[in-house]
Design an enzyme around this catalytic site. Sequence first.
Site, mmCIF file in Angstrom:
data_model
loop_
_atom_site.group_PDB
_atom_site.id
_atom_site.type_symbol
_atom_site.label_atom_id
_atom_site.label_comp_id
_atom_site.label_asym_id
_atom_site.label_seq_id
_atom_site.Cartn_x
_atom_site.Cartn_y
_atom_site.Cartn_z
ATOM 1 N N GLU A 312 65.520 -20.845 45.234
ATOM 2 C CA GLU A 312 66.199 -20.242 44.077
ATOM 3 C C GLU A 312 66.420 -18.932 43.833
ATOM 4 O O GLU A 312 65.987 -18.447 43.203
ATOM 5 C CB GLU A 312 65.818 -21.105 42.899
ATOM 6 C CG GLU A 312 65.903 -22.458 42.894
ATOM 7 C CD GLU A 312 65.051 -22.989 41.409
ATOM 8 O OE1 GLU A 312 65.287 -24.303 41.457
ATOM 9 O OE2 GLU A 312 64.241 -22.416 40.905
ATOM 10 N N GLY A 314 67.884 -15.381 43.134
ATOM 11 C CA GLY A 314 69.009 -14.729 42.369
ATOM 12 C C GLY A 314 69.113 -13.334 42.472
ATOM 13 O O GLY A 314 70.078 -12.661 42.784
ATOM 14 N N ARG A 315 67.979 -12.732 41.986
ATOM 15 C CA ARG A 315 67.827 -11.106 42.263
ATOM 16 C C ARG A 315 68.363 -10.692 43.592
ATOM 17 O O ARG A 315 68.806 -9.579 43.340
ATOM 18 C CB ARG A 315 66.570 -10.739 41.813
ATOM 19 C CG ARG A 315 66.386 -9.102 41.653
ATOM 20 C CD ARG A 315 64.836 -8.845 41.532
ATOM 21 N NE ARG A 315 63.983 -9.557 40.761
ATOM 22 C CZ ARG A 315 63.620 -9.330 39.321
ATOM 23 N NH1 ARG A 315 64.280 -7.946 39.081
ATOM 24 N NH2 ARG A 315 62.871 -10.103 38.639
ATOM 25 N N TYR A 364 59.586 -4.284 31.068
ATOM 26 C CA TYR A 364 58.675 -4.432 32.042
ATOM 27 C C TYR A 364 58.037 -3.174 32.508
ATOM 28 O O TYR A 364 57.451 -3.179 33.581
ATOM 29 C CB TYR A 364 59.342 -5.183 33.141
ATOM 30 C CG TYR A 364 59.977 -6.562 32.732
ATOM 31 C CD1 TYR A 364 61.248 -6.414 33.541
ATOM 32 C CD2 TYR A 364 59.534 -7.523 31.897
ATOM 33 C CE1 TYR A 364 61.951 -7.755 33.212
ATOM 34 C CE2 TYR A 364 60.219 -8.512 31.685
ATOM 35 C CZ TYR A 364 61.590 -8.746 32.339
ATOM 36 O OH TYR A 364 62.104 -9.807 32.195
ATOM 37 N N CYS A 390 68.282 4.262 19.122
ATOM 38 C CA CYS A 390 67.108 5.137 18.205
ATOM 39 C C CYS A 390 65.679 4.397 18.537
ATOM 40 O O CYS A 390 65.137 3.945 17.806
ATOM 41 C CB CYS A 390 67.739 4.777 16.824
ATOM 42 S SG CYS A 390 66.679 5.845 15.686
ATOM 43 N N GLU A 391 65.192 4.484 19.782
ATOM 44 C CA GLU A 391 63.939 4.013 20.318
ATOM 45 C C GLU A 391 63.380 5.030 21.214
ATOM 46 O O GLU A 391 63.920 5.517 22.032
ATOM 47 C CB GLU A 391 64.102 2.809 20.856
ATOM 48 C CG GLU A 391 64.706 1.568 20.121
ATOM 49 C CD GLU A 391 63.549 1.163 18.935
ATOM 50 O OE1 GLU A 391 62.440 1.390 19.307
ATOM 51 O OE2 GLU A 391 63.861 0.355 18.290
#
Length: 473
Positions: A312, A314-315, A364, A390-391
């Site tokens: 499987e 995906g990336r 991550y 705003c972080e």
Amino acid sequence: MSENPLAPPRLRVPDDASALTARIWPASATRTDDGSLAIGGVAAADLVAQYGTPLYVVDERDVQSRAVRVRTAFDDAFGRIGTRAHVYYAAKAFLTTQVAAWMAEADLRVDVCTGGELAVALAGGVDPARLGFHGNDKSDAEIARAVEVGLGTIVLDSHEEIGRVARAAADAGTVQRVRIRINSGVHASTHEYLATAREDQKFGIPLTEAVQAAAAVRAEPSLAFVGLHSHIGSQIFDESGFREAARRLMDVHAELVQSGPVPELNLGGGWGIDYTEADEAFAPEDVAEALATIVAEACAERDIPVPEIAVEPGRYIVGPAGVTLYRVGTIKPVALETEDGATATRTYVSVDGGMSDNARPALYGADYTARLARTSDAPAVLTRVVGKHCESGDIVVHDEYLPGDVHRGDLLAVAATGAYCWALSSNYNHVGRPPVVAVADGAARTLVRGESIDDLLARDTGVVPAPAAGAAG
């Protein structure tokens, strides 16, 4: 030029801060004669003129060729040991109706994990018999819909799902094919949030309970037991985890074969891709060959038939094919004291997007590679590309060397954003999600339109209608 002491050990001052490393950027990414960035034969500046920024760009041909490459690698490797391989595209990485159609055209199956992903895959024309359905908390409605459309395989993630899927299949008067997701206990070498087979984990049934779960499935007349499933995590570069997980599953698979047919074994996905120069991704041919060898040897040792294999990815298929384009805003050099008491400068380069279009650095600590959409001979400076939200954790690229003449209005491209960027996007700070465009053969087309302010207000029930033109005050 000497290294900036604020830079991480993996990052080196580049010989050319405008160079595009092929294994990180889409296959069609090039510099034109005037140094401009082009993808799929379309200049980045032309894409931005038409669609604005931020903008997700996907190299359509690259996605298609990577899908075919994976399928061919597994067809060849498992054909040599006398069995078949089924490649499922892990739709959670990036899914639109057109992407689903690309996977079907490449003869891949598709793995979904929510009712929404199921709806998109079906709308993209994927044969429901070629779909798999994951998820640790599938609703009754999702299960019923999957059974209703004739979905190929449902992956059972817990003991309680056995009875729930069995009842849905019985109510529909059908027999539903199912796999059992096994928590192999393999500790993949990746970020904690990306490791999905550790013991303290929401996914899967413990390896020690696999035989019990399979017996419960076989006792249900409305279920057909297809085999075991394993997924140890994602963005993994150490192949030892895949080898160990396969070995552990083969032990249980061999035990289950003694009491009934087990036609398939799903070994999952999770292969890493190159986000930076420091990464060293697997080639799919190497993964396929390694897994085929493990399966063949394990079956020979136990004197059991070689099962059909499913994987499987995906990336790997969509990640390197994607680029995000931003417009540079505020430039802010910040002088910082180093461990030896000296002073070094990190330049903060703000862009008009951020964690709403790429949450991975905040989630991550993910690293990326960035380049200006133009070339420059200016000496490279250590930069941190940050978003407009705003972080303080709103970081797009933690550390990168960019030309020192980077300025407001520049176009900045971030590589390998095809996977999990649009999929994880949000409206944080009421920022509209960017459009997604596919490029190929010198042309661009919209896969997903961008969100406008009107879109953001459309679901807000407290919006006061504007007065009609000419209305009395």
